[in-house]
Design an enzyme around this catalytic site. Structure first.
Site, mmCIF file in Angstrom:
data_model
loop_
_atom_site.group_PDB
_atom_site.id
_atom_site.type_symbol
_atom_site.label_atom_id
_atom_site.label_comp_id
_atom_site.label_asym_id
_atom_site.label_seq_id
_atom_site.Cartn_x
_atom_site.Cartn_y
_atom_site.Cartn_z
ATOM 1 N N ARG A 100 0.855 -1.185 0.000
ATOM 2 C CA ARG A 100 0.000 0.000 0.000
ATOM 3 C C ARG A 100 0.895 1.241 0.000
ATOM 4 N NH1 ARG A 100 -3.665 -2.665 -1.567
ATOM 5 N NH2 ARG A 100 -5.559 -3.221 -0.442
ATOM 6 N N HIS B 101 -1.648 0.627 -9.851
ATOM 7 C CA HIS B 101 -2.279 -0.371 -8.964
ATOM 8 C C HIS B 101 -2.812 -1.560 -9.779
ATOM 9 C CE1 HIS B 101 -4.261 -0.812 -4.760
ATOM 10 N NE2 HIS B 101 -4.073 -2.002 -5.320
HETATM 11 C C1 GLV Z 1 -5.627 -4.886 -3.994
HETATM 12 O O1 GLV Z 1 -4.934 -3.964 -3.709
HETATM 13 C C2 GLV Z 1 -6.234 -5.792 -3.072
HETATM 14 O O2 GLV Z 1 -6.252 -5.531 -1.855
HETATM 15 O O3 GLV Z 1 -6.738 -6.826 -3.538
#
Ligand code: GLV
Length: 310
Positions: free
Chosen positions: A225, A273
């Site tokens: 994160r 992401h």
């Molecule tokens: C993505 O970041 C997840 O938590 O699956």
């Protein structure tokens, strides 16, 4: 009893609706905010619920995260102990995390970004590359995903170390715990891959102390994160040359704001992401099963330990 779906993406919510509806045809399934009776909702299926959302459902029994992380739920909400929270554990998602980090590492070892820049200016410039057998990788976080990623790297011939809250047994992977263990692992890793869950304990863990303990010339890959990283500390250690660069897939704010200095930094690779994206077809069976478990008052699959926060 009814099911509510919450995501910020209408198409995504609709796809989840279709998957759940065709497998639970006799249940009431609704997409937030079009909920006919909030009192009837017992199962909330969600990704990044807005602050205060959970308070609107007084009879909730379970919350299903649509991803592997649950920080997006816990950051704004205190969950009463009678509500079960579940995360997605999916072999495809887990494997994707490895493929992503493996791609970043191989591209860097073989200088692909440098050659690609040179191609644009027609510059023929051979450069020595690195070999897998000479490279050490340090994995931060040895949960389901971290363990798998560590084993896969080891299987293809990297030297692999891992760091976690408690000692883990993974064949051919040395594991470290505690602050001194972390520093030992950082000092020998050519690449550090962050796969930690985001909790109060891990927020900001990748700070100047952490980064200055990384091996000189090493490289950071963050697929955990954004909040694990103190951005200014990362920029200054890269600018100092001690850490050679970073590949970042996650950020404090997503989408990454246009004014972020990360975008134009020559030693930072940005991906939006995408290290692993939930595929509904592979994940809906566990969500359907969890709803059945809620109805039968059973323990959910992939239950989150609320005191640990993952
Ligand atoms: C993505 O970041 C997840 O938590 O699956």
């Amino acid at each position: 009893m009814s099911i509510a779906i919450y995501t910020k993406n209408k198409k995504q919510s609709q796809k989840w609706f279709e998957a759940l509806n065709s497998n639970l045809p006799n249940e009431t399934i609704e997409i937030y905010p079009n909920i006919s009776n909030f009192n009837l909702v017992t199962f909330l299926v969600c990704w990044k619920p807005e602050k205060g959302l959970l308070d609107k459902f007084p009879n909730l029994k379970a919350i299903q995260s649509l991803g592997a992380g649950v920080d997006h739920i816990l950051q704004y909400h205190t969950i009463p102990s009678h509500i079960q929270v579940s995360k997605v554990v999916d072999d495809n998602l887990t494997h994707d995390m490895w493929e992503h980090s493996m791609s970043i590492i191989l591209a860097d070892m073989k200088n692909l970004h440098i050659h690609s820049k040179n191609q644009k200016i027609k510059n023929w410039k051979p450069k020595r590359y690195k070999r897998i057998k000479d490279i050490s990788i340090g994995i931060l976080g040895l949960g389901t995903i971290g363990k798998y990623v560590a084993s896969q790297f080891s299987n293809v011939g990297f030297k692999v170390n891992g760091w976690a809250r408690s000692k883990k047994e993974i064949s051919n992977v040395d594991t470290f715990i505690g602050k001194s263990g972390l520093n030992s692992m950082l000092s020998i890793s050519d690449y550090v891959v962050n796969i930690l869950p985001l909790t109060k304990e891990t927020a900001g863990i990748i700070n100047s102390d952490f980064l200055s303990n990384m091996k000189s010339g090493s490289y950071l890959i963050n697929i955990g994160r954004g909040q694990h990283v103190v951005d200014e500390d990362l920029l200054s250690i890269i600018d100092s040359g001690h850490v050679r660069g970073a590949a970042l897939d996650v950020f404090h704010n997503e989408p990454l704001p246009l004014e972020s200095p990360f975008w134009a930094h020559p030693s930072i690779v940005i991906t939006p992401h995408v290290a692993s994206l939930t595929h509904i077809n592979s994940v809906y069976p566990q969500v359907v099963e969890n709803y059945r478990r809620v109805k039968n008052e059973q323990i959910l699959l992939n239950l989150v330990n609320l005191s640990k926060g993952y």
